[in-house]
Design a protein around this motif. Sequence first.
Motif, mmCIF file in Angstrom:
data_model
loop_
_atom_site.group_PDB
_atom_site.id
_atom_site.type_symbol
_atom_site.label_atom_id
_atom_site.label_comp_id
_atom_site.label_asym_id
_atom_site.label_seq_id
_atom_site.Cartn_x
_atom_site.Cartn_y
_atom_site.Cartn_z
ATOM 1 N N LYS A 30 38.469 48.521 33.312
ATOM 2 C CA LYS A 30 38.856 48.206 34.547
ATOM 3 C C LYS A 30 37.653 47.805 35.521
ATOM 4 O O LYS A 30 37.783 46.696 36.154
ATOM 5 C CB LYS A 30 39.710 49.324 35.335
ATOM 6 C CG LYS A 30 40.238 49.049 36.639
ATOM 7 C CD LYS A 30 41.111 50.300 37.056
ATOM 8 C CE LYS A 30 41.871 50.070 38.336
ATOM 9 N NZ LYS A 30 42.735 50.904 38.617
ATOM 10 N N ALA A 31 36.500 48.531 35.494
ATOM 11 C CA ALA A 31 35.363 48.156 36.436
ATOM 12 C C ALA A 31 34.725 46.669 36.029
ATOM 13 O O ALA A 31 34.567 45.975 36.932
ATOM 14 C CB ALA A 31 34.517 49.213 36.280
ATOM 15 N N SER A 32 34.717 46.563 34.538
ATOM 16 C CA SER A 32 34.422 45.088 34.212
ATOM 17 C C SER A 32 35.239 43.847 34.845
ATOM 18 O O SER A 32 34.842 42.934 35.085
ATOM 19 C CB SER A 32 34.285 45.301 32.810
ATOM 20 O OG SER A 32 33.497 45.995 32.324
ATOM 21 N N SER A 37 32.803 38.075 37.405
ATOM 22 C CA SER A 37 32.646 36.786 38.207
ATOM 23 C C SER A 37 32.818 35.422 37.102
ATOM 24 O O SER A 37 32.532 35.642 36.089
ATOM 25 C CB SER A 37 31.135 36.517 38.516
ATOM 26 O OG SER A 37 30.809 35.361 39.323
ATOM 27 N N PRO A 38 33.661 34.733 37.729
ATOM 28 C CA PRO A 38 34.558 34.477 39.005
ATOM 29 C C PRO A 38 35.390 35.499 39.310
ATOM 30 O O PRO A 38 36.057 36.388 38.147
ATOM 31 C CB PRO A 38 35.132 33.178 38.935
ATOM 32 C CG PRO A 38 35.405 32.815 37.435
ATOM 33 C CD PRO A 38 34.291 33.510 36.600
ATOM 34 N N VAL A 39 35.614 35.915 40.570
ATOM 35 C CA VAL A 39 36.420 37.031 41.005
ATOM 36 C C VAL A 39 37.918 37.019 40.444
ATOM 37 O O VAL A 39 38.492 36.036 40.700
ATOM 38 C CB VAL A 39 36.243 37.242 42.473
ATOM 39 C CG1 VAL A 39 37.211 38.282 43.059
ATOM 40 C CG2 VAL A 39 34.814 37.565 43.054
ATOM 41 N N ASN A 55 46.562 34.530 37.457
ATOM 42 C CA ASN A 55 45.735 33.150 37.897
ATOM 43 C C ASN A 55 44.515 33.007 37.139
ATOM 44 O O ASN A 55 43.554 32.329 37.554
ATOM 45 C CB ASN A 55 45.577 33.588 39.325
ATOM 46 C CG ASN A 55 44.870 32.553 40.045
ATOM 47 O OD1 ASN A 55 45.449 31.368 40.206
ATOM 48 N ND2 ASN A 55 43.812 32.629 41.037
ATOM 49 N N THR A 56 44.239 33.992 36.151
ATOM 50 C CA THR A 56 42.898 34.152 35.404
ATOM 51 C C THR A 56 43.057 33.346 34.259
ATOM 52 O O THR A 56 43.887 33.548 33.346
ATOM 53 C CB THR A 56 42.581 35.490 35.310
ATOM 54 O OG1 THR A 56 42.486 36.178 36.521
ATOM 55 C CG2 THR A 56 41.232 35.700 34.545
ATOM 56 N N GLU A 60 34.998 37.117 30.858
ATOM 57 C CA GLU A 60 33.916 37.447 29.960
ATOM 58 C C GLU A 60 33.120 38.628 30.532
ATOM 59 O O GLU A 60 32.937 38.919 31.670
ATOM 60 C CB GLU A 60 32.628 36.248 30.293
ATOM 61 C CG GLU A 60 33.091 34.604 29.763
ATOM 62 C CD GLU A 60 31.734 33.908 29.670
ATOM 63 O OE1 GLU A 60 30.608 34.421 30.218
ATOM 64 O OE2 GLU A 60 31.945 32.972 29.454
ATOM 65 N N ILE A 61 33.072 39.593 29.342
ATOM 66 C CA ILE A 61 32.567 40.770 29.490
ATOM 67 C C ILE A 61 31.252 41.039 28.627
ATOM 68 O O ILE A 61 31.633 41.148 27.260
ATOM 69 C CB ILE A 61 33.419 41.794 29.533
ATOM 70 C CG1 ILE A 61 34.565 41.846 30.386
ATOM 71 C CG2 ILE A 61 33.075 43.259 29.494
ATOM 72 C CD1 ILE A 61 35.800 42.835 30.393
#
Length: 375
Positions: A30-32, A37-39, A55-56, A60-61
């Motif tokens: 969740k924090a990732s 970025s992008p938000v 909307n995503t 990339e993590i």
Amino acid sequence: MKNLYFTIGLLLFTFLGKAQIVNIPDPIFKASLLNHSPVIDINNDGEIQVSEALNTTTIEIINSAGTITNTSGLNAFTNLTSLRINFAYIDTIDLSNLINLQHLNLLENNLTSLSVTELTNLQTLVCSNNSLTSIDVSGLTNLVLLDFSINPLLSNFIYSELPNLNQLICYYTNVGNININVMNNLTYLDISGCEFSNLDVSNLTNLTHLNCSTNSALSSGISNLNLGQLTNLTYLNCSNNNIASLSLENLTNLTYLNCSNNQLSNLDVTNLVHLTALYCFENQLSSLNVTNTIDVSNLLNLKSLFCTNNNMSTLDLTNLVLLRTLNCTQNQITSLDLSNNVNLELIYLASNLLTSLDLSQLTLLNASIPEYLLD
């Protein structure tokens, strides 16, 4: 009564608001996403709404701040076209809703299984450095790149037609003796460290890069290599195998050749006029003439030559004026003329039968030669 209606309305509003929030139970995952970025968290409320997920298109993590143990919530991002999760050490992932994915990269995790057959829009799939035992890409006809390398337990590669596949990278897996010739659009193939005993790539006429070297400590290696008419091939590494003969006459665009640590007693590189690097050490070669003669090639572009640990008594380098690196240690060479090799920067000549050596023309040299020749 008005107060009752107000209370019911407030509860309903609160319920509907919460219903629009994606449940992401893993705090690191969740924090990732919240710090992505992008938000992704457009309204900056510390939650991911369903609308924000929809909307995503890209996630990339890379190198998350800890191990992600649960990727629940990911399936809410149904419009994703690109997903990359690297160095997060996830051991399971559900991608069943992500049917729009075109690019999937799960490098360096702890996955033991991966289901992707429903992702028919996939063009690139990278799942290297995991603990997979099998990979099924049946029906993924849009695949252009497939990389499942460094999965040492993986022995089952399931596929049907892969008409658009350009790059297959599966080095250091337990896969062996698959029918690669049906992937006739391949340009890049790396099966090094795999369990092949025979390899026929003669139909892969678009191939430019082939690495079929073997870890000889773990495998007996390839004994037969059929290269056919691979006139587009520029890179060939077939080292650490059991190849006794190698037909190279049609590989006229080859610039790099490594056939070291095989059983070769003869090596004809006559037609390889574009070759810039040749590694043929630890074979059974008795001589190697790399000038323009009737028997061998005119390697005028050669810059690196490694031919250590053979049985060579002669080595003719006369025409190799571009040569920069020479390693011919552990042979039976009695004389060596380097007067034309004025661009030599590194030479290694130890363990030969040389009694004298003229280095006067080699002004760029940083040599490693037997000490007695320097006296």
